[in-house]
Design a protein around this motif. Structure first.
Motif, mmCIF file in Angstrom:
data_model
loop_
_atom_site.group_PDB
_atom_site.id
_atom_site.type_symbol
_atom_site.label_atom_id
_atom_site.label_comp_id
_atom_site.label_asym_id
_atom_site.label_seq_id
_atom_site.Cartn_x
_atom_site.Cartn_y
_atom_site.Cartn_z
ATOM 1 N N GLU A 108 0.932 -0.938 -0.329
ATOM 2 C CA GLU A 108 -0.691 0.322 -0.028
ATOM 3 C C GLU A 108 0.625 1.471 0.088
ATOM 4 O O GLU A 108 0.588 1.780 0.659
ATOM 5 C CB GLU A 108 -1.271 -0.052 1.250
ATOM 6 C CG GLU A 108 -2.355 -1.256 1.473
ATOM 7 C CD GLU A 108 -3.199 -0.814 -0.289
ATOM 8 O OE1 GLU A 108 -3.090 0.021 -0.414
ATOM 9 O OE2 GLU A 108 -3.589 -2.014 0.050
ATOM 10 N N GLN A 109 2.091 1.311 -0.449
ATOM 11 C CA GLN A 109 3.223 2.630 -0.353
ATOM 12 C C GLN A 109 2.567 3.030 -2.155
ATOM 13 O O GLN A 109 3.042 1.861 -3.105
ATOM 14 C CB GLN A 109 3.801 1.906 -0.469
ATOM 15 C CG GLN A 109 4.195 1.325 1.451
ATOM 16 C CD GLN A 109 4.044 2.805 2.073
ATOM 17 O OE1 GLN A 109 4.199 3.497 2.039
ATOM 18 N NE2 GLN A 109 2.803 2.098 3.340
ATOM 19 N N ILE A 110 3.002 3.585 -2.016
ATOM 20 C CA ILE A 110 2.544 4.273 -3.629
ATOM 21 C C ILE A 110 4.087 4.007 -4.130
ATOM 22 O O ILE A 110 3.874 3.531 -5.912
ATOM 23 C CB ILE A 110 2.337 6.085 -3.347
ATOM 24 C CG1 ILE A 110 1.870 6.406 -5.349
ATOM 25 C CG2 ILE A 110 3.439 6.611 -3.416
ATOM 26 C CD1 ILE A 110 0.754 6.178 -6.245
ATOM 27 N N ASP A 111 5.850 4.486 -3.822
ATOM 28 C CA ASP A 111 6.579 5.099 -4.380
ATOM 29 C C ASP A 111 6.794 2.759 -4.701
ATOM 30 O O ASP A 111 7.325 2.596 -5.602
ATOM 31 C CB ASP A 111 7.774 5.011 -3.481
ATOM 32 C CG ASP A 111 7.706 6.163 -3.548
ATOM 33 O OD1 ASP A 111 6.991 7.156 -4.252
ATOM 34 O OD2 ASP A 111 7.896 6.812 -2.540
ATOM 35 N N ALA A 112 6.693 1.989 -3.719
ATOM 36 C CA ALA A 112 6.691 0.185 -4.163
ATOM 37 C C ALA A 112 5.795 0.254 -5.544
ATOM 38 O O ALA A 112 6.411 -0.968 -6.561
ATOM 39 C CB ALA A 112 6.314 -0.346 -3.152
ATOM 40 N N GLU A 113 4.556 0.478 -5.450
ATOM 41 C CA GLU A 113 3.764 0.499 -5.784
ATOM 42 C C GLU A 113 4.359 0.534 -7.753
ATOM 43 O O GLU A 113 4.321 0.142 -8.803
ATOM 44 C CB GLU A 113 2.421 0.671 -6.354
ATOM 45 C CG GLU A 113 1.250 1.047 -7.156
ATOM 46 C CD GLU A 113 -0.125 1.501 -7.458
ATOM 47 O OE1 GLU A 113 -0.553 2.005 -7.822
ATOM 48 O OE2 GLU A 113 -0.695 1.468 -6.354
ATOM 49 N N ARG A 114 5.055 2.141 -7.957
ATOM 50 C CA ARG A 114 5.602 2.698 -9.394
ATOM 51 C C ARG A 114 6.387 1.824 -9.539
ATOM 52 O O ARG A 114 6.672 1.526 -10.514
ATOM 53 C CB ARG A 114 5.952 4.069 -8.173
ATOM 54 C CG ARG A 114 5.048 5.150 -8.090
ATOM 55 C CD ARG A 114 5.362 6.977 -9.136
ATOM 56 N NE ARG A 114 4.422 7.766 -8.905
ATOM 57 C CZ ARG A 114 4.195 8.711 -7.382
ATOM 58 N NH1 ARG A 114 5.202 7.724 -6.426
ATOM 59 N NH2 ARG A 114 3.498 9.170 -7.328
ATOM 60 N N SER A 115 7.586 1.714 -8.474
ATOM 61 C CA SER A 115 8.745 0.449 -9.171
ATOM 62 C C SER A 115 8.408 -0.681 -9.706
ATOM 63 O O SER A 115 8.889 -1.280 -10.193
ATOM 64 C CB SER A 115 9.652 0.630 -7.605
ATOM 65 O OG SER A 115 10.136 1.095 -7.013
ATOM 66 N N ALA A 116 7.189 -1.068 -8.580
ATOM 67 C CA ALA A 116 7.025 -2.262 -9.056
ATOM 68 C C ALA A 116 5.924 -2.510 -10.319
ATOM 69 O O ALA A 116 6.798 -3.242 -11.612
ATOM 70 C CB ALA A 116 6.102 -3.116 -8.739
ATOM 71 N N VAL A 117 5.444 -1.171 -11.179
ATOM 72 C CA VAL A 117 4.729 -1.487 -12.680
ATOM 73 C C VAL A 117 6.539 -1.019 -13.301
ATOM 74 O O VAL A 117 5.876 -2.076 -14.482
ATOM 75 C CB VAL A 117 3.696 0.170 -12.699
ATOM 76 C CG1 VAL A 117 3.736 0.665 -13.966
ATOM 77 C CG2 VAL A 117 2.788 -0.238 -11.713
ATOM 78 N N ASP A 118 7.187 -0.195 -12.996
ATOM 79 C CA ASP A 118 7.901 -0.088 -13.784
ATOM 80 C C ASP A 118 8.815 -0.888 -14.653
ATOM 81 O O ASP A 118 9.717 -1.639 -15.487
ATOM 82 C CB ASP A 118 8.960 0.891 -13.887
ATOM 83 C CG ASP A 118 8.488 2.727 -13.395
ATOM 84 O OD1 ASP A 118 7.530 2.700 -14.503
ATOM 85 O OD2 ASP A 118 9.447 3.009 -12.881
ATOM 86 N N LEU A 119 9.544 -2.299 -13.638
ATOM 87 C CA LEU A 119 9.763 -3.318 -13.423
ATOM 88 C C LEU A 119 8.752 -4.567 -14.450
ATOM 89 O O LEU A 119 9.366 -5.042 -15.385
ATOM 90 C CB LEU A 119 10.064 -4.430 -12.147
ATOM 91 C CG LEU A 119 10.313 -5.548 -11.626
ATOM 92 C CD1 LEU A 119 11.773 -5.761 -13.171
ATOM 93 C CD2 LEU A 119 10.070 -6.363 -10.239
#
Length: 360
Positions: A108-119
């Motif tokens: 539920e962390q937006i930065d982790a979500e962005r990183s996962a999407v990029d990956l």
């Protein structure tokens, strides 16, 4: 002495073709699952592939077909039974359509979500299912669309994004649960959420960026207002993010001059923490305080008493999201829509009936 033998060479389509005594093109059609081949030839090729322990080169296949055969899924909190069950539904739908699944957890962390999407975009997934940690941060989700990757939102909807979303009927579910508590005579009701906040209380529902949480709170407040109960936001509490925080929230809440007599937990993790907190305070459910929890998690049916729950039909939610994404990948012509799965209240033993109570 170390083994200096050279590594075993990977088995190729050519090797399988030779073993099956067919052309390389025919072997490729069978192993790639395209074109027309007789059942006899297909059996020969598959038997040869099994004997040689052939493993497909996914990179090569994606370069030739334009597809990786992989779907990416970014969930909010894999520890939560809601997401674990949803992932099972997603993967069942994906595998039935011939796709594998890579799962990422954002916490539920937006930065982790962005990183996962990029990956996942970097791995050239054919489509993405994302549970947005925040519904007011759209840049990375818009990037998915610009990259031409099909996207389906799960559990939360963002109308501004103009993509499919698969959710529960969160507002109606909260209204049903709250009305049930009111019908049992309760007039002081609390809603408890793990949503992070600077303070426990809430004065404006517009502050809630998570659409599912906001809609449940809206349903809770709507039912209280409908019943003519005063100060519907008074007993809403945020910040039940772990057991220690939940214990603190519950201690303060139940220590009020007029404490709530019934609690609505925003999800099963919060519900379990509340149950433990009530026990640690030496109180009993439902004799001292009643409760309802979202999600039919395993623990809710084995406690004493068993917990009344909102059955969210999570497996169906996940399966529907998987099927919708596959349809988008296959370019099936469909209108963009929010697909809503209905819930039901399962009444057990955690809600007491109160014959009379001060409405304050």
């Amino acid at each position: 002495m170390e083994d200096s033998a050279p590594p075993k060479r990977s088995v190729t389509v050519t090797d399988v073709a030779k073993a099956a005594r067919v052309s390389k093109a025919t072997a490729a059609r069978v192993l790639g699952g395209y074109g027309v081949v007789s059942e006899k030839i297909k059996g020969q090729v598959m038997a040869a592939a099994a004997a040689l322990e052939y493993r497909p080169n996914e990179l090569a296949r994606s370069m030739s077909t334009g597809r990786s055969g992989i779907i990416g899924v970014v969930v909010g909190d894999i520890e939560n039974a809601f997401f674990s069950l949803a992932v099972r539904g997603i993967t069942d739908a994906a595998r039935l359509a011939g796709f594998n699944v890579i799962i990422a957890n954002s916490g539920e962390q937006i930065d982790a979500e962005r990183s996962a999407v990029d990956l996942l975009i970097g791995k050239r997934v054919d489509g993405l299912i994302v549970t947005p940690a925040r519904c007011d941060h759209l840049d990375h989700l818009q990037h998915i669309r610009r990259a031409g990757v099909p996207l389906v939102l799960f559990d939360r909807a963002i109308p501004e994004l103009d993509v499919d979303a698969v959710t529960g009927d969160d507002r109606d579910a909260a209204i049903t649960a709250t009305r049930y508590l009111i019908g049992q005579g309760h007039r002081r009701l609390a809603y408890i959420s793990a949503m992070d906040a600077e303070d426990e209380g809430l004065t404006d529902l517009g502050r809630i960026s998570n659409s599912a949480v906001r809609e449940r709170m809206e349903g809770f407040v709507s039912a209280l207002t409908e019943a003519g109960l005063p100060n519907p936001l008074h007993y809403i509490r945020l910040g039940a993010t772990n057991q220690q925080q939940t214990d603190a929230v519950m201690k303060r809440l139940l220590s009020e001059i007029s404490p709530p007599t019934a609690l609505l937990a925003s999800d099963s993790l919060v519900g379990l923490r509340i149950f433990k907190s009530v026990q640690s305070l030496g109180l009993s459910i439902p004799q001292d305080v009643s409760m309802i929890s979202f999600l039919d998690a395993d623990w809710t049916s084995v406690t004493v008493p068993p917990i009344t729950i909102v059955d969210q039909r999570v497996y169906e939610l996940g399966k529907l999201a998987g099927e919708r994404l596959v349809a988008r990948i296959e370019r099936t012509p469909l209108a963009v829509e929010r697909l809503c799965v209905t819930t039901r209240l399962v009444v057990r033993g955690s809600v007491a009936t109160i014959s009379r109570q001060d409405p304050g």
